[in-house]
Design an enzyme around this catalytic site. Structure first.
Site, PDB file in Angstrom:
ATOM      1  CG  ASN A 157       4.820   1.472  -2.169  1.00 52.35           C
ATOM      2  OD1 ASN A 157       5.105   2.163  -2.637  1.00 52.35           O
ATOM      3  ND2 ASN A 157       3.643   0.588  -2.376  1.00 52.35           N
TER       4      ASN A 157
ATOM      5  CE  LYS B  90       0.819   2.332  -0.738  1.00 49.82           C
ATOM      6  NZ  LYS B  90      -0.661   1.734  -0.609  1.00 49.82           N
TER       7      LYS B  90
ATOM      8  CG  HIS C  15       1.143  -1.305  -5.657  1.00 51.95           C
ATOM      9  ND1 HIS C  15      -0.133  -0.848  -5.323  1.00 51.95           N
ATOM     10  CD2 HIS C  15       1.594  -1.602  -4.204  1.00 51.95           C
ATOM     11  CE1 HIS C  15      -0.142  -0.646  -4.226  1.00 51.95           C
ATOM     12  NE2 HIS C  15       0.694  -1.210  -3.340  1.00 51.95           N
TER      13      HIS C  15
ATOM     14  CD  GLU D 250      -1.927   2.103  -3.873  1.00 49.97           C
ATOM     15  OE1 GLU D 250      -0.910   2.605  -4.144  1.00 49.97           O
ATOM     16  OE2 GLU D 250      -2.380   1.832  -2.771  1.00 49.97           O
TER      17      GLU D 250
ATOM     18  CD  GLU E  72       1.293  -4.971  -1.474  1.00 45.35           C
ATOM     19  OE1 GLU E  72       1.443  -4.614  -0.375  1.00 45.35           O
ATOM     20  OE2 GLU E  72       1.128  -4.400  -2.437  1.00 45.35           O
TER      21      GLU E  72
ATOM     22  N   GLY F 184      -4.039  -0.402   2.803  1.00 45.73           N
ATOM     23  CA  GLY F 184      -4.579   1.238   3.159  1.00 45.73           C
ATOM     24  C   GLY F 184      -5.934   1.269   3.981  1.00 45.73           C
TER      25      GLY F 184
ATOM     26  CB  SER G 277      -3.444  -2.898   6.771  1.00 42.68           C
ATOM     27  OG  SER G 277      -4.286  -2.188   6.084  1.00 42.68           O
TER      28      SER G 277
HETATM   29  P1  PGA Z   1      -0.414  -0.569   3.365  1.00 40.63           P
HETATM   30  O1  PGA Z   1      -0.031  -0.393   1.774  1.00 40.63           O
HETATM   31  O2  PGA Z   1       0.615  -0.988   4.579  1.00 40.63           O
HETATM   32  O3  PGA Z   1      -0.867   1.200   3.616  1.00 40.63           O
HETATM   33  O4  PGA Z   1      -1.617  -1.170   3.434  1.00 40.63           O
HETATM   34  C1  PGA Z   1       0.683  -1.779   1.430  1.00 40.63           C
HETATM   35  C2  PGA Z   1       1.157  -1.574  -0.086  1.00 40.63           C
HETATM   36  O5  PGA Z   1       0.045  -1.057  -0.889  1.00 40.63           O
HETATM   37  O6  PGA Z   1       2.235  -1.941  -0.426  1.00 40.63           O
END
Ligand code: PGA
Length: 249
Positions: free
Chosen positions: A9, A11, A94, A96, A166, A172, A212
């Protein structure tokens, strides 16, 4: 045996030139790969990515869609549109999108239905916040997200759905759920889908872990019984680290 699925992803990272560089780095390193790999670049790179990925086994996905086909929705993009540039997948729900853009379970459900009606595969994201985990309501939260997100989805459509667990506190942040913490929720998800549908569907369901995921923790997470892949954010932005995760399978 469920084949592992590793999705990146991107982003809101990577302009067109950067995208071309990253895709060529990933393509060059795709030897001895045992998993399905999916790239989810920003909209502006999708058409080029689709051209660059032709003839490879790598899948292509967008990071969101609107639930209508067309209309006066300034700034939005439809399922048909991402299909027309070569996507086979879309990430929906997601955290976010839920937290920053106020997407509700009902809205996510509409988007999932729209994506499926256009023969897209969906990476459906769910997960609890730190506060929810600390108040011991993780399974209630995740269970509710699944029930509302999948409402009205027919059994035969479930083969086009991947669930990505997640935990919001792990996205993140550099904090990863331990393999045991992740496995526990993954098993819960599989059992819940078994109750909502049937065992055949839940046995085949791909459940990715996200939050992460890095080369250093990927193989331990991916070796858990019910962890069938990873949705990778930060570590997918460099070919080397994304390939290391892919090869941890
Ligand atoms: P990250 O993001 O690996 O940077 O924690 C994962 C995601 O949001 O899909």
């Amino acid at each position: 045996m469920r084949k592992k699925v590793i999705a990146g992803n991107w982003k809101m990272h990577m302009d067109l030139n950067e995208s071309i560089g990253l895709i060529s780095g990933i393509k060059n390193g795709m030897t001895n790969v045992n998993s399905k790999v999916i790239l989810c670049p920003p909209y502006t790179s999708l058409e080029t990515a689709s051209t660059l990925l032709k003839g490879t086994e790598i899948g292509l996905g967008a990071q969101n869609i609107h639930f209508e086909d067309t209309g006066a929705f300034t700034g939005e993009v439809s399922a048909k549109m991402i299909k027309s540039v070569g996507c086979q997948y879309v990430i929906l729900g997601h955290s976010e999108r839920r937290a920053i853009f106020n997407e509700s379970d009902e809205m996510i459900n509409k988007k999932i239905k729209k994506a499926l009606s256009e023969d897209l595969n969906v990476i459906f994201c769910i997960g609890e916040t730190l506060e929810q985990r600390e108040s011991n309501v993780t399974k209630d939260v995740v269970g509710k997200q699944i029930k509302l997100g999948l409402e009205g989805i027919a059994p035969e459509q479930m083969k086009n759905i991947i669930i990505a667990y997640e935990p919001v506190w792990a996205i993140g942040t550099g904090k990863t759920a331990s393999p045991e913490q992740a496995q526990e929720v993954h098993l819960f998800i599989r059992e819940l889908v078994g109750q909502l549908y049937n065992n055949e569907i839940s046995d085949e369901l791909i459940i990715q872990y996200g939050g992460s995921v890095k080369p250093a923790n990927a193989s331990e997470l991916l070796s858990q019984n019910d962890i069938d892949g990873a949705l990778v954010g930060g570590a997918c932005l460099e070919a080397e680290s994304f390939l290391a995760i892919i090869k941890a399978v």
